[in-house]
Design a protein around this motif. Sequence first.
Motif, mmCIF file in Angstrom:
data_model
loop_
_atom_site.group_PDB
_atom_site.id
_atom_site.type_symbol
_atom_site.label_atom_id
_atom_site.label_comp_id
_atom_site.label_asym_id
_atom_site.label_seq_id
_atom_site.Cartn_x
_atom_site.Cartn_y
_atom_site.Cartn_z
ATOM 1 N N CYS A 68 1.064 -1.497 0.120
ATOM 2 C CA CYS A 68 0.039 0.037 -0.161
ATOM 3 C C CYS A 68 1.004 1.385 0.329
ATOM 4 O O CYS A 68 1.848 1.331 0.541
ATOM 5 N N CYS A 114 -8.865 3.850 -3.199
ATOM 6 C CA CYS A 114 -9.251 2.883 -2.513
ATOM 7 C C CYS A 114 -11.336 3.501 -1.394
ATOM 8 O O CYS A 114 -11.832 3.258 -1.426
ATOM 9 N N CYS A 145 -7.177 0.151 -6.862
ATOM 10 C CA CYS A 145 -5.926 0.026 -5.780
ATOM 11 C C CYS A 145 -4.472 0.000 -7.235
ATOM 12 O O CYS A 145 -4.760 -1.585 -7.398
HETATM 13 S S1 SF4 Z 1 -5.531 2.497 -3.512
HETATM 14 FE FE1 SF4 Z 1 -5.641 2.105 -1.101
HETATM 15 S S2 SF4 Z 1 -5.602 0.032 -1.024
HETATM 16 FE FE2 SF4 Z 1 -4.308 0.581 -3.121
HETATM 17 S S3 SF4 Z 1 -2.154 1.379 -2.091
HETATM 18 FE FE3 SF4 Z 1 -3.876 3.069 -2.375
HETATM 19 S S4 SF4 Z 1 -4.511 3.607 0.266
HETATM 20 FE FE4 SF4 Z 1 -3.317 1.260 -0.468
#
Ligand code: SF4
Lengths: 74, 260
Positions: free
Chosen positions: A15, A21, A61
Amino acid sequence: MAKVKGEIIVDIERCKGCQVCISACKENVIGMSKNLNRKGYHFAQSTNEDCTGCINCALVCPDGAITVYRARLN
Amino acid sequence: MLETLPITKEEICKPENLVYSRTHLMTDAALSYCPGCGHGTIHRMIMEVIDEMNLQADTIGVAPVGCSVLAYEFLNIDMQQAAHGRAPAVATGIKRLMPNKFVFTYQGDGDLAAIGTAETIHACNRGENITIFYVNNGIYGMTGGQMAPTTLPQMKTATSPFGRNVETMGYPLKITELIAMLPGTYFVTRQSVHTAANVRKTKKAIQKAIEYQKLNKGLSFVEIVSNCNSGWKMTPVEANKWMEENMFPFYPLGDIKVPK
Ligand code: SF4
Ligand SMILES: Cc1ncc(C[n+]2csc(CCOP(=O)(O)OP(=O)(O)O)c2C)c(N)n1
Ligand code: SF4
Ligand code: SF4
Ligand SMILES: [Mg+2]
């Protein structure tokens, strides 16, 4: 109607804390941890039990850090 | 009142309940992209389709110069890295020598629509039986956010600090619409990956592009309008919103050329 209940597992070290997300989750499940991963990013985490397992967060993500499970409750 | 459901996290997270995880066609390497950058999602969608169509051993990708120069580290398939802008020429050679392989290029807007314009236009016009994935973020991301041919009017970049003045810097180039006019292209579409619904549409477009290559129909061209939050100097979430408000009116999403 069979109820479903979902759960996400965030790969904390993948992450990057981008938060896209969070915008993708209609159920407001995801929040950012106060803790940092080894890269120095605050990582995403599940904050409640409202996940439906819709996979929207995992689809957007960029780092493929989210795994989604969905169970049927009878 | 909150209803407590009689199931624990451990009971939900069992292998039989798995509904989504990163495809094994993405390697375990940490992506070199900035947080929130669409390149990672686009990589994963291409790999999901190749996985689902069982084409891992039959695919050869050509990486560009740009932020995705290291795509060969992330995509678990055979890859070749091309000189800046030359991916369509390299892919032409690969496909002509190995016509049974699925061959694609992955290119940014600087790579495809600036230094590689000639290779792009002519591969499209020759109707090479390859697929081009074109990631348009309106900027040279890798080198620090300089103006690209695709940069919007008035958009600020490192080399247009007061905004792109079309009188002195020219107009943004809709190369995808140009390419759609060429008889050699079979399927031309423009998508995005900033929402889950858009990710699903992009995946369908990738599936079609691969199907058409299998049928030897000519060149399929899939543009993905994407963010460059570092170059645009915004947070990832702000960049996605800015993209909707500013990029999509100029680069409207949807199919541009579909088979009759
Ligand atoms: S979308 Fe959410 S889980 Fe994926 S890298 Fe970004 S913060 Fe992290
Ligand atoms: C022959 C040559 N000229 C210039 C460069 C410098 N250069 C590296 S990447 C790049 C532009 C990349 O922009 P783009 O294709 O839009 O990819 P992005 O990083 O935005 O994904 C440039 C000009 C180079 N590497 N080689
Ligand atoms: S799977 Fe759906 S409901 Fe669950 S956290 Fe992700 S976006 Fe939210
Ligand atoms: S500079 Fe822009 S295109 Fe490159 S990885 Fe960062 S956000 Fe993505
Ligand atoms: Mg670019």
